[in-house]
Structures are given as structure tokens and as C-alpha cells.
Design a protein around this motif. Structure first.
Motif, PDB file in Angstrom:
ATOM      1  N   ALA A  11       0.820  -1.238  -0.035  1.00  0.00           N
ATOM      2  CA  ALA A  11       0.007  -0.107  -0.016  1.00  0.00           C
ATOM      3  C   ALA A  11       0.787   1.305   0.103  1.00  0.00           C
ATOM      4  O   ALA A  11       0.524   2.396  -0.665  1.00  0.00           O
ATOM      5  CB  ALA A  11      -0.869   0.054   1.345  1.00  0.00           C
ATOM      6  N   SER A  12       2.006   1.308   0.515  1.00  0.00           N
ATOM      7  CA  SER A  12       2.849   2.287   0.905  1.00  0.00           C
ATOM      8  C   SER A  12       4.209   2.384  -0.266  1.00  0.00           C
ATOM      9  O   SER A  12       4.329   3.480  -0.543  1.00  0.00           O
ATOM     10  CB  SER A  12       3.343   2.614   1.998  1.00  0.00           C
ATOM     11  OG  SER A  12       3.975   1.217   2.753  1.00  0.00           O
ATOM     12  N   LEU A  13       4.513   1.232  -0.611  1.00  0.00           N
ATOM     13  CA  LEU A  13       5.853   1.195  -1.119  1.00  0.00           C
ATOM     14  C   LEU A  13       5.562   0.817  -2.842  1.00  0.00           C
ATOM     15  O   LEU A  13       6.281   1.276  -3.661  1.00  0.00           O
ATOM     16  CB  LEU A  13       6.825   0.133  -0.600  1.00  0.00           C
ATOM     17  CG  LEU A  13       7.353   0.295   0.584  1.00  0.00           C
ATOM     18  CD1 LEU A  13       8.104  -0.958   1.068  1.00  0.00           C
ATOM     19  CD2 LEU A  13       8.052   1.661   0.702  1.00  0.00           C
ATOM     20  N   ASP A  18      -1.834   1.210  -8.809  1.00  0.00           N
ATOM     21  CA  ASP A  18      -2.292  -0.435  -9.057  1.00  0.00           C
ATOM     22  C   ASP A  18      -3.469  -0.897  -8.495  1.00  0.00           C
ATOM     23  O   ASP A  18      -3.432  -1.977  -7.539  1.00  0.00           O
ATOM     24  CB  ASP A  18      -1.028  -1.170  -8.553  1.00  0.00           C
ATOM     25  CG  ASP A  18       0.172  -1.083  -9.483  1.00  0.00           C
ATOM     26  OD1 ASP A  18       0.168  -0.684 -10.431  1.00  0.00           O
ATOM     27  OD2 ASP A  18       1.347  -1.263  -9.148  1.00  0.00           O
ATOM     28  N   ILE A  19      -4.596  -0.237  -8.649  1.00  0.00           N
ATOM     29  CA  ILE A  19      -5.882  -0.445  -8.206  1.00  0.00           C
ATOM     30  C   ILE A  19      -6.673   0.034  -9.429  1.00  0.00           C
ATOM     31  O   ILE A  19      -6.648   1.102  -9.645  1.00  0.00           O
ATOM     32  CB  ILE A  19      -6.182   0.097  -6.605  1.00  0.00           C
ATOM     33  CG1 ILE A  19      -7.338  -0.291  -6.151  1.00  0.00           C
ATOM     34  CG2 ILE A  19      -6.264   1.729  -6.936  1.00  0.00           C
ATOM     35  CD1 ILE A  19      -7.443  -0.214  -4.614  1.00  0.00           C
ATOM     36  N   THR A  20      -8.065  -0.692  -9.476  1.00  0.00           N
ATOM     37  CA  THR A  20      -8.845  -0.272 -10.289  1.00  0.00           C
ATOM     38  C   THR A  20     -10.070   0.600  -9.849  1.00  0.00           C
ATOM     39  O   THR A  20     -10.207   0.970  -8.563  1.00  0.00           O
ATOM     40  CB  THR A  20      -9.718  -1.535 -10.750  1.00  0.00           C
ATOM     41  OG1 THR A  20     -10.282  -2.112  -9.705  1.00  0.00           O
ATOM     42  CG2 THR A  20      -8.532  -2.612 -11.445  1.00  0.00           C
ATOM     43  N   LEU A  21     -10.670   1.491 -10.652  1.00  0.00           N
ATOM     44  CA  LEU A  21     -11.639   2.239 -10.429  1.00  0.00           C
ATOM     45  C   LEU A  21     -12.707   1.745  -9.728  1.00  0.00           C
ATOM     46  O   LEU A  21     -13.374   2.029  -8.593  1.00  0.00           O
ATOM     47  CB  LEU A  21     -12.178   3.141 -11.478  1.00  0.00           C
ATOM     48  CG  LEU A  21     -11.238   3.972 -12.218  1.00  0.00           C
ATOM     49  CD1 LEU A  21     -11.776   4.821 -13.551  1.00  0.00           C
ATOM     50  CD2 LEU A  21     -10.732   5.089 -11.140  1.00  0.00           C
ATOM     51  N   ALA A  22     -13.076   0.465 -10.319  1.00  0.00           N
ATOM     52  CA  ALA A  22     -14.167  -0.307  -9.534  1.00  0.00           C
ATOM     53  C   ALA A  22     -13.792  -0.783  -8.121  1.00  0.00           C
ATOM     54  O   ALA A  22     -14.732  -0.642  -7.078  1.00  0.00           O
ATOM     55  CB  ALA A  22     -14.374  -1.675 -10.149  1.00  0.00           C
ATOM     56  N   ALA A  23     -12.512  -0.958  -7.583  1.00  0.00           N
ATOM     57  CA  ALA A  23     -12.210  -1.417  -6.463  1.00  0.00           C
ATOM     58  C   ALA A  23     -12.107  -0.270  -5.652  1.00  0.00           C
ATOM     59  O   ALA A  23     -12.692  -0.280  -4.482  1.00  0.00           O
ATOM     60  CB  ALA A  23     -10.664  -2.023  -6.510  1.00  0.00           C
ATOM     61  N   LEU A  27     -14.442  -0.180  -2.353  1.00  0.00           N
ATOM     62  CA  LEU A  27     -13.941   0.146  -0.850  1.00  0.00           C
ATOM     63  C   LEU A  27     -14.519   1.530  -0.252  1.00  0.00           C
ATOM     64  O   LEU A  27     -14.589   1.668   1.063  1.00  0.00           O
ATOM     65  CB  LEU A  27     -12.430   0.468  -1.135  1.00  0.00           C
ATOM     66  CG  LEU A  27     -11.421  -0.736  -1.444  1.00  0.00           C
ATOM     67  CD1 LEU A  27     -10.218  -0.234  -1.548  1.00  0.00           C
ATOM     68  CD2 LEU A  27     -11.922  -1.708  -0.346  1.00  0.00           C
ATOM     69  N   LYS A  28     -14.911   2.302  -1.018  1.00  0.00           N
ATOM     70  CA  LYS A  28     -15.588   3.754  -0.560  1.00  0.00           C
ATOM     71  C   LYS A  28     -17.383   3.274  -0.047  1.00  0.00           C
ATOM     72  O   LYS A  28     -17.401   4.046   0.909  1.00  0.00           O
ATOM     73  CB  LYS A  28     -15.920   4.668  -1.751  1.00  0.00           C
ATOM     74  CG  LYS A  28     -14.671   5.516  -2.303  1.00  0.00           C
ATOM     75  CD  LYS A  28     -14.965   6.205  -3.245  1.00  0.00           C
ATOM     76  CE  LYS A  28     -13.866   6.966  -3.847  1.00  0.00           C
ATOM     77  NZ  LYS A  28     -14.374   7.936  -5.160  1.00  0.00           N
ATOM     78  N   SER A  29     -17.857   2.414  -0.656  1.00  0.00           N
ATOM     79  CA  SER A  29     -19.223   2.129  -0.301  1.00  0.00           C
ATOM     80  C   SER A  29     -19.512   0.853   0.604  1.00  0.00           C
ATOM     81  O   SER A  29     -20.440   0.640   1.037  1.00  0.00           O
ATOM     82  CB  SER A  29     -20.062   1.926  -1.572  1.00  0.00           C
ATOM     83  OG  SER A  29     -19.428   1.001  -2.329  1.00  0.00           O
ATOM     84  N   CYS A  30     -18.320   0.091   0.960  1.00  0.00           N
ATOM     85  CA  CYS A  30     -18.467  -1.218   1.917  1.00  0.00           C
ATOM     86  C   CYS A  30     -19.057  -1.023   3.194  1.00  0.00           C
ATOM     87  O   CYS A  30     -18.467   0.132   3.675  1.00  0.00           O
ATOM     88  CB  CYS A  30     -17.326  -2.015   1.628  1.00  0.00           C
ATOM     89  SG  CYS A  30     -15.982  -1.215   2.610  1.00  0.00           S
ATOM     90  N   LYS A  46      -5.428   5.013   3.441  1.00  0.00           N
ATOM     91  CA  LYS A  46      -4.634   6.270   3.600  1.00  0.00           C
ATOM     92  C   LYS A  46      -3.973   6.654   2.216  1.00  0.00           C
ATOM     93  O   LYS A  46      -4.178   7.717   1.926  1.00  0.00           O
ATOM     94  CB  LYS A  46      -3.595   6.195   4.716  1.00  0.00           C
ATOM     95  CG  LYS A  46      -2.547   7.550   4.812  1.00  0.00           C
ATOM     96  CD  LYS A  46      -1.678   7.548   5.863  1.00  0.00           C
ATOM     97  CE  LYS A  46      -0.839   8.628   5.890  1.00  0.00           C
ATOM     98  NZ  LYS A  46       0.445   8.367   6.886  1.00  0.00           N
ATOM     99  N   PHE A  47      -3.464   5.756   1.435  1.00  0.00           N
ATOM    100  CA  PHE A  47      -2.706   6.114   0.543  1.00  0.00           C
ATOM    101  C   PHE A  47      -3.701   6.314  -0.705  1.00  0.00           C
ATOM    102  O   PHE A  47      -3.179   6.827  -1.791  1.00  0.00           O
ATOM    103  CB  PHE A  47      -1.689   5.255   0.142  1.00  0.00           C
ATOM    104  CG  PHE A  47      -0.239   5.381   0.892  1.00  0.00           C
ATOM    105  CD1 PHE A  47       0.636   6.185   0.511  1.00  0.00           C
ATOM    106  CD2 PHE A  47      -0.118   4.844   2.115  1.00  0.00           C
ATOM    107  CE1 PHE A  47       1.635   6.395   1.168  1.00  0.00           C
ATOM    108  CE2 PHE A  47       0.963   5.174   3.065  1.00  0.00           C
ATOM    109  CZ  PHE A  47       1.866   6.145   2.268  1.00  0.00           C
ATOM    110  N   GLN A  48      -4.630   5.802  -0.684  1.00  0.00           N
ATOM    111  CA  GLN A  48      -6.047   6.026  -1.654  1.00  0.00           C
ATOM    112  C   GLN A  48      -6.718   7.286  -1.208  1.00  0.00           C
ATOM    113  O   GLN A  48      -7.732   7.359  -2.003  1.00  0.00           O
ATOM    114  CB  GLN A  48      -6.613   4.637  -1.941  1.00  0.00           C
ATOM    115  CG  GLN A  48      -5.891   3.500  -2.518  1.00  0.00           C
ATOM    116  CD  GLN A  48      -5.331   3.802  -3.764  1.00  0.00           C
ATOM    117  OE1 GLN A  48      -5.600   4.588  -4.492  1.00  0.00           O
ATOM    118  NE2 GLN A  48      -4.040   3.293  -4.035  1.00  0.00           N
TER     119      GLN A  48
END
Length: 222
Positions: A11-13, A18-23, A27-30, A46-48
Motif C-alpha cells: 500500500a505504501s511502497l 495499481d488499483i482499479t476504479l471499480a475497487a 472500498l468507498k461504499s462497503c 490512507k494512500f488511496q
């Protein structure tokens, strides 16, 4: 519903991209977040630039079957997202048990695909990969570990192996002993700024990684 959400390999390094818009939308709505560790899950959010759900539960090798049964009940009525410490959940982590139970109870499971250490490695190899044997993590202790090496000696196809960072040198020494002349491709810290692909025999690679502790995946030629 259960969502399996692939995340950056670190997540930090690793790369935040490397994450999709769908993901990100999941994560926003779960309603509930399951993860191997709260520290690593917090890094991801945090990093997103996301707010982590208050309802967080551990899903790792120490999670008891009765706890998993409770997560199944949650997935039946809420939007549950499962992440691992990096990469694709369900691939060499305890999430597979939860997926199996949800499917047995006809609870919808959706995979939000993304980065995978195995696929990243295969893309970087520069080989025309037709087939291979995925050995994954070998047993840690004898006699099971020795028996695993004996079985691998019978294989006629290339072999892909993984292990924890602190066992990199041990694995290379065992390959040198078992397959002394076979060529290796070693991928380390894939998707990080420190990413490396080393090629050669185990004897040639060992001096280059003598003090190295890195996330890795290894290809052993046939």
C-alpha cells in the motif's frame, strides 16, 4: 454480498495506481471491511485517500471457523469487502475459506480483479509461457520439505515458487543443491521502485542477494 478486492502489492511502497476504479468504488461504499491486519488495511485507505469503514474485522491465518461463520452472515445482509496485505485476496491467504462458505450458502461473491504478483512476474519474464507448475510455498519443515523437493525433481515443466522474504537465501541454496545447472529468473519487489529481475543459476544469483530480504517470486527453467 462479498467483494474480493485486489490492492497494490504494497500500500505504501508499491504504486498507488495499481488499483482499479471499480475497487476504489467498492472500498468507498462497503459496510464491512475484512483484512489480514488493520495496520496494512489502514495504509491502503490512507494512500488511496479513502475513509476506512468503522466496521473492520480481521481475516487472517488466526481467524477461527466460528468467526468466519459470522462473516458469512454479514455478507448475507451487508456489503462486505475483503482485502489482503497486498495483491489478490484468496490467492495464498485465508480468504479462500470465506469464499467457499459464501458460495455454499448461495451468497453472491464478486471478484474485483487487479494486480497479482504472479501475473506481474509472468509479464516481466520475457518468456513465451505455455505451461508451468505452480509449487507456491514449500513446507517449512522436514520431512515434508525434502519430499516436496523430491517431487519437484520429477517435474518436466518449468516451476514457479514463492516464499517469505527471510527464506530467499535458503530457497536458493536448496535449488543449487537440487537443480545445480538450471537457470532461474528471480523477481523481487515487483511493482516497487526497487523492482529487480535477476537471471542465472542459483550459484550465480546467491552472491547478489546475500543480504537481501525482499518479497519475491521465482521461475525455475525445465
Amino acid at each position: 454480498m462479498l467483494y474480493l478486492v485486489a490492492s497494490p502489492l504494497d500500500a505504501s511502497l508499491g504504486s498507488r495506481g495499481d488499483i482499479t476504479l471499480a475497487a476504489l468504488e467498492i472500498l468507498k461504499s462497503c459496510d464491512v471491511l475484512l483484512g489480514e491486519s488493520k495496520t496494512e488495511a489502514s495504509k491502503l485507505f490512507k494512500f488511496q485517500n479513502l475513509t476506512m469503514p468503522k466496521d473492520f474485522w480481521l481475516m487472517n491465518e488466526h481467524t477461527h471457523e466460528r468467526e468466519i461463520a459470522e462473516y458469512v452472515k454479514l455478507a448475507a445482509v451487508k456489503k462486505v469487502a475483503l482485502v489482503c496485505d497486498g495483491g489478490t485476496p484468496g490467492f495464498f491467504d485465508p480468504g479462500a475459506r470465506l469464499v467457499r462458505l459464501c458460495r455454499e450458502q448461495n451468497i453472491p461473491v464478486q471478484a474485483c480483479a487487479g494486480i497479482s504478483s504472479l501475473m506481474v512476474f509472468l509479464m516481466l519474464l520475457g518468456k513465451e509461457v505455455q505451461n508451468f507448475y505452480f509449487a507456491g510455498f514449500l513446507p517449512q519443515k522436514d520431512p515434508a520439505r525434502s519430499l516436496a523437493w523430491t517431487d519437484l525433481q520429477r517435474r518436466k515443466e518449468p516451476i514457479v515458487m514463492m516464499d517469505t522474504p527471510y527464506r530467499l537465501q535458503q530457497l536458493l541454496r536448496e535449488i543449487e543443491k537440487t537443480f545445480s545447472n538450471r537457470k532461474i529468473s528471480l523477481g523481487m519487489n515487483l511493482s516497487f521502485e526497487t523492482q529487480q529481475i535477476l537471471e542465472g543459476t542459483a550459484a550465480q544469483i546467491l552472491p547478489k542477494v546475500a543480504e537481501t530480504k525482499a518479497e519475491f517470486i521465482l521461475w525455475l527453467d525445465c
